[in-house]
Design a protein around this motif. Structure first.
Motif, PDB file in Angstrom:
ATOM      1  N   UNK A  83       0.976  -1.078  -0.082  1.00  0.00           N
ATOM      2  CA  UNK A  83       0.040   0.122   0.048  1.00  0.00           C
ATOM      3  C   UNK A  83       0.749   1.148   0.158  1.00  0.00           C
ATOM      4  N   UNK A  84       2.114   1.423   0.662  1.00  0.00           N
ATOM      5  CA  UNK A  84       2.937   2.362   0.822  1.00  0.00           C
ATOM      6  C   UNK A  84       3.616   2.819  -0.400  1.00  0.00           C
ATOM      7  N   UNK A  85       3.832   1.631  -1.132  1.00  0.00           N
ATOM      8  CA  UNK A  85       4.408   1.837  -2.598  1.00  0.00           C
ATOM      9  C   UNK A  85       3.661   2.042  -3.441  1.00  0.00           C
ATOM     10  N   UNK A  86       2.566   1.583  -3.551  1.00  0.00           N
ATOM     11  CA  UNK A  86       1.485   1.985  -4.448  1.00  0.00           C
ATOM     12  C   UNK A  86       0.912   3.148  -4.458  1.00  0.00           C
ATOM     13  N   UNK A  87       0.982   3.840  -3.007  1.00  0.00           N
ATOM     14  CA  UNK A  87       0.534   5.277  -2.977  1.00  0.00           C
ATOM     15  C   UNK A  87       1.731   6.349  -3.775  1.00  0.00           C
ATOM     16  N   UNK A  88       2.890   5.772  -4.036  1.00  0.00           N
ATOM     17  CA  UNK A  88       3.766   6.555  -4.845  1.00  0.00           C
ATOM     18  C   UNK A  88       4.924   6.802  -4.306  1.00  0.00           C
ATOM     19  N   UNK A  89       5.369   6.155  -3.277  1.00  0.00           N
ATOM     20  CA  UNK A  89       6.918   6.318  -2.754  1.00  0.00           C
ATOM     21  C   UNK A  89       7.763   5.334  -3.205  1.00  0.00           C
ATOM     22  N   UNK A  90       9.047   5.988  -3.868  1.00  0.00           N
ATOM     23  CA  UNK A  90       9.912   5.518  -4.690  1.00  0.00           C
ATOM     24  C   UNK A  90      11.069   4.898  -4.026  1.00  0.00           C
ATOM     25  N   UNK A  91      11.383   5.190  -2.997  1.00  0.00           N
ATOM     26  CA  UNK A  91      12.611   4.758  -2.322  1.00  0.00           C
ATOM     27  C   UNK A  91      12.642   4.672  -0.593  1.00  0.00           C
ATOM     28  N   UNK A  92      13.709   4.220  -0.326  1.00  0.00           N
ATOM     29  CA  UNK A  92      13.814   4.334   1.375  1.00  0.00           C
ATOM     30  C   UNK A  92      15.092   3.957   1.719  1.00  0.00           C
ATOM     31  N   UNK A  93      15.380   4.724   2.863  1.00  0.00           N
ATOM     32  CA  UNK A  93      16.732   4.962   3.344  1.00  0.00           C
ATOM     33  C   UNK A  93      16.998   4.108   4.832  1.00  0.00           C
ATOM     34  N   UNK A  94      15.692   3.586   5.254  1.00  0.00           N
ATOM     35  CA  UNK A  94      15.753   3.358   6.712  1.00  0.00           C
ATOM     36  C   UNK A  94      15.870   1.657   6.834  1.00  0.00           C
ATOM     37  N   UNK A 119      17.445  -1.629   7.647  1.00  0.00           N
ATOM     38  CA  UNK A 119      18.778  -1.832   8.779  1.00  0.00           C
ATOM     39  C   UNK A 119      19.245  -3.440   8.408  1.00  0.00           C
ATOM     40  N   UNK A 120      18.353  -4.104   7.836  1.00  0.00           N
ATOM     41  CA  UNK A 120      19.057  -5.528   7.514  1.00  0.00           C
ATOM     42  C   UNK A 120      18.574  -5.828   5.920  1.00  0.00           C
ATOM     43  N   UNK A 121      19.121  -7.099   5.449  1.00  0.00           N
ATOM     44  CA  UNK A 121      18.879  -7.404   4.067  1.00  0.00           C
ATOM     45  C   UNK A 121      17.708  -7.664   3.850  1.00  0.00           C
ATOM     46  N   UNK A 122      17.083  -8.404   4.651  1.00  0.00           N
ATOM     47  CA  UNK A 122      15.489  -8.953   4.393  1.00  0.00           C
ATOM     48  C   UNK A 122      14.637  -7.702   4.072  1.00  0.00           C
ATOM     49  N   UNK A 123      14.815  -6.647   5.194  1.00  0.00           N
ATOM     50  CA  UNK A 123      13.802  -5.434   4.532  1.00  0.00           C
ATOM     51  C   UNK A 123      14.240  -4.773   3.327  1.00  0.00           C
ATOM     52  N   UNK A 125      12.255  -5.816  -4.227  1.00  0.00           N
ATOM     53  CA  UNK A 125      11.640  -6.670  -5.144  1.00  0.00           C
ATOM     54  C   UNK A 125      10.305  -5.993  -5.449  1.00  0.00           C
ATOM     55  N   UNK A 126       9.969  -5.261  -4.869  1.00  0.00           N
ATOM     56  CA  UNK A 126       8.635  -4.293  -4.908  1.00  0.00           C
ATOM     57  C   UNK A 126       9.036  -2.854  -5.732  1.00  0.00           C
ATOM     58  N   UNK A 127      10.148  -2.819  -6.338  1.00  0.00           N
ATOM     59  CA  UNK A 127      10.410  -1.609  -7.186  1.00  0.00           C
ATOM     60  C   UNK A 127      11.122  -0.398  -6.625  1.00  0.00           C
ATOM     61  N   UNK A 128      11.145  -0.476  -5.345  1.00  0.00           N
ATOM     62  CA  UNK A 128      11.662   0.595  -4.733  1.00  0.00           C
ATOM     63  C   UNK A 128      13.240   0.694  -4.765  1.00  0.00           C
ATOM     64  N   UNK A 129      13.842   1.840  -4.815  1.00  0.00           N
ATOM     65  CA  UNK A 129      15.249   2.238  -4.707  1.00  0.00           C
ATOM     66  C   UNK A 129      15.603   2.047  -3.324  1.00  0.00           C
ATOM     67  N   UNK A 130      16.954   1.701  -2.840  1.00  0.00           N
ATOM     68  CA  UNK A 130      17.323   1.642  -1.727  1.00  0.00           C
ATOM     69  C   UNK A 130      18.671   2.448  -1.339  1.00  0.00           C
ATOM     70  N   UNK A 131      18.374   3.407  -0.369  1.00  0.00           N
ATOM     71  CA  UNK A 131      19.767   4.296  -0.077  1.00  0.00           C
ATOM     72  C   UNK A 131      20.222   3.573   1.030  1.00  0.00           C
ATOM     73  N   UNK A 140      21.404  -6.490  -7.583  1.00  0.00           N
ATOM     74  CA  UNK A 140      20.824  -5.353  -6.875  1.00  0.00           C
ATOM     75  C   UNK A 140      21.465  -3.952  -6.978  1.00  0.00           C
ATOM     76  N   UNK A 141      22.708  -3.977  -7.330  1.00  0.00           N
ATOM     77  CA  UNK A 141      23.304  -2.633  -7.200  1.00  0.00           C
ATOM     78  C   UNK A 141      22.757  -1.428  -8.063  1.00  0.00           C
ATOM     79  N   UNK A 142      22.147  -1.904  -9.139  1.00  0.00           N
ATOM     80  CA  UNK A 142      21.636  -0.731 -10.096  1.00  0.00           C
ATOM     81  C   UNK A 142      20.497   0.150  -9.342  1.00  0.00           C
ATOM     82  N   UNK A 143      19.863  -0.403  -8.320  1.00  0.00           N
ATOM     83  CA  UNK A 143      18.881   0.114  -7.478  1.00  0.00           C
ATOM     84  C   UNK A 143      19.415   0.665  -6.199  1.00  0.00           C
ATOM     85  N   UNK A 144      20.485   0.858  -6.111  1.00  0.00           N
ATOM     86  CA  UNK A 144      20.838   1.217  -4.846  1.00  0.00           C
ATOM     87  C   UNK A 144      21.885   2.491  -4.905  1.00  0.00           C
ATOM     88  N   UNK A 145      21.998   3.495  -3.759  1.00  0.00           N
ATOM     89  CA  UNK A 145      22.742   4.397  -3.843  1.00  0.00           C
ATOM     90  C   UNK A 145      23.040   4.904  -2.454  1.00  0.00           C
TER      91      UNK A 145
END
Length: 574
Positions: free
Chosen positions: A221-232, A234-238, A244-250, A271-276
């Protein structure tokens, strides 16, 4: 008289012809980096060529001559680094001082969220930061604050709905909407946070996220609302669940939170192409002793990451994400932002160029002018304290109050029961938050255990996210005196004992940043830490950073607000 449209077009045509002539080799370039081994982020390999620059842009790689030439034989040339998410205010200094600190570390672009100063000054705070960063030799891009205040429980200096920030989307350095911390509101479909997302999308802007450990349908629901990335993460599973749902990871490695070691496996082909990389918060000692994005790259390489992948994540990926399409690579038409290092193993930065101008050589920064800020905004930023003088009686309350139990090495807390008095022997101290924006005289009172103070009081106007004055003390008189001193300084950090301030760090810009040089601020800050530790605060605790997070009512379990001790889990006052 302003330049006519025809005049602007003519000037740009002259510049474009100059670029074409230099690129074709028919005219000498302005600058050529000779014999350069450089990271090609498109081929994912090292290439060797002369790099030619004209009009601040890279015009070609090959065989070139230039009006100025720099021999780069034996060195490696990298694109300038980009911090994908930072609060400039966390450096505790002005933007100009921040730039002087990070430029020697190869940072040429940062994306900032000014929500700290916006919580104090509202839209004036955003405008202040826009003006204070104009034409600096590090490009400062903005994401507009999405959560001012962070929660309805906070008493901040402003409340910003989507209408308040909407006009800022037209500014050429605004990239989108900053970290949407209110993921609970988004998932519930609450009006105000959803309105902000809809407005940002109407302007075709990016929307950054902030949703630790969100999973399942709530994450959908959070991503469907239009949120593109996450920087929070703290572990690989998260992180993988979000990727896998299309977000970019900071991948964040800052002062308060360090996630690189847990997330370094993401720096792979999959995965690295979608990381910063980002720092989020970077305090003075970290900037001076460790560095900035260069520190993350070095650490990633030391942890086993491929050097070219680490460099690409540090520049190109974030530039693509934010649609900054003329930076983050060494290629024709890109900004001539270069970092020259000795090798990947030592990673010593020897030179930094910004738009083809040598700005740093062996750590020495070329001087640059301070941006002009409207007098009204300067005066406003230095007049943000509105409260009367306090006495010991203002902090006296004999009713039982909740005890915030600190957890070693964490900013989370636990419920440690109740107390109706200070008991220094058992490390039960009084803690309070004093509203300072609108002179409401609201003072939230509680107790804290685990801080360790044996004498005096510690107070600071860095109090996330609303930046009221938070104070902890062994007696009410010292607490009142410490708060009064913070207000007298127009903001800052005060360690009070024996009837006087024994250490202080003035932070006169909105109560969260200093007018002084970074080195001077760091010296005062470290001295204040030492005095706080000398008064009993545990050596494993940052006396001020730890205290500043005790007022943020989104981190479990107990927090202190201007209305008292709050249980984040049950959403009720204790």
């Amino acid at each position: 008289m302003s330049e006519s449209y025809a005049g602007k077009i003519n000037r740009k045509l002259v510049k474009k012809r100059r670029i074409i002539e230099a690129a074709a080799g028919r005219e000498p370039a302005d600058l050529v980096l000779k014999n350069a081994v450089y990271v090609n982020v498109f081929a994912n390999q090292l290439c060797t060529a002369d790099i030619a620059v004209a009009e601040g842009l890279i015009v070609g790689m090959g065989n070139y001559s230039g009006e100025a030439e720099v021999d780069c034989a034996g060195k490696i040339v990298l694109p300038g680094f980009l911090d994908a998410h930072i609060h400039l205010e966390s450096s505790l200094v002005s933007p100009r001082e921040f730039v002087k600190a990070v430029l020697p570390h190869g940072t040429t672009t940062v994306v900032t969220d000014p929500h700290e100063i916006a919580n104090v000054m509202g839209t004036d705070g955003i405008e202040y930061m826009l003006q204070a960063t104009e034409d600096l030799p590090v490009d400062v891009r903005f994401m507009l604050p999405s959560c001012v205040p962070a929660t309805p429980l906070d008493e901040s200096g402003a409340v910003l709905d989507y209408r308040a920030i909407d006009s800022f989307y037209d500014h050429p350095r605004v990239q989108g909407l900053a970290e949407m911390m209110n993921f609970v509101g988004i998932i519930a479909g609450d009006g105000q946070p959803v309105e902000k997302i809809v407005a940002a999308q109407a302007h075709h802007k990016k929307i950054d996220g902030h949703a630790p450990d969100l999973r399942g349908n709530d994450l959908n629901a959070y991503i469907a609302a239009g949120v593109y990335s996450d920087h929070e993460c703290h572990d690989l599973q998260d992180a993988v669940a979000k990727l896998e749902r299309g977000q970019f990871i900071m991948i964040r490695e800052g002062t308060a939170a360090r996630n690189l070691e847990a997330l370094v496996p993401l720096l792979c082909d999959k995965y690295s192409e979608r990381c910063m990389f980002c720092t989020d918060d970077k305090h003075p000692s970290d900037l001076l002793e460790k560095g900035h994005i260069d520190y993350i790259v070095k650490k990633a390489i030391a942890l086993g990451a491929d050097p070219i992948t680490a460099v690409k994540v540090a520049c190109h990926n974030a530039a693509r994400y934010f649609l900054l399409n003329n930076r983050g690579a060494i290629a024709p038409g890109y900004l001539a932002d270069f970092v020259v290092i000795d090798n990947f193993q030592n990673f010593n930065i020897e030179k930094v160029f910004k738009k083809g101008v040598l700005m740093v050589e062996n750590g020495a920064v070329r001087d640059f002018p301070a941006p002009e800020i409207e007098p009204y905004l300067t005066q406003r930023a230095h007049s943000t304290f509105h409260l009367g003088s306090l006495t010991a009686e203002d902090f006296m309350d004999h009713r039982p109050r909740g005890i915030i139990g600190m957890v070693d090495g964490e900013i989370t807390t636990q419920d440690a029961g109740y107390s109706d008095r200070i008991d220094v022997e058992y490390d039960v101290l009084k803690i309070a938050v004093v509203e300072r924006h609108k002179n409401t005289h609201h003072i939230g009172i509680g107790f804290i255990q685990g801080y360790g103070l044996k004498s005096g009081a510690v107070a600071t106007s860095i109090s996330h996210d609303s930046h009221n004055i938070i104070v902890v003390g062994t007696n009410e008189a010292d607490m009142a005196a410490a708060v009064n001193r913070v207000a007298a300084l127009n903001g800052g950090i005060v360690v009070w004992d024996g009837g006087a301030p024994v250490a202080e760090v003035p932070l006169a810009i909105a109560g969260i940043m200093s007018d002084e040089p970074l080195e001077a601020v760091n010296e005062k800050l470290e001295a204040a830490k030492e005095r706080a530790h000398g008064l009993g605060v545990g050596r494993g605790i940052d006396p001020f950073m730890t205290l500043s997070f005790m007022a943020l009512p989104v981190i479990p379990s107990l927090r202190i607000t201007t209305r008292g001790v709050f249980d984040v889990t049950s959403q009720s006052y204790v």
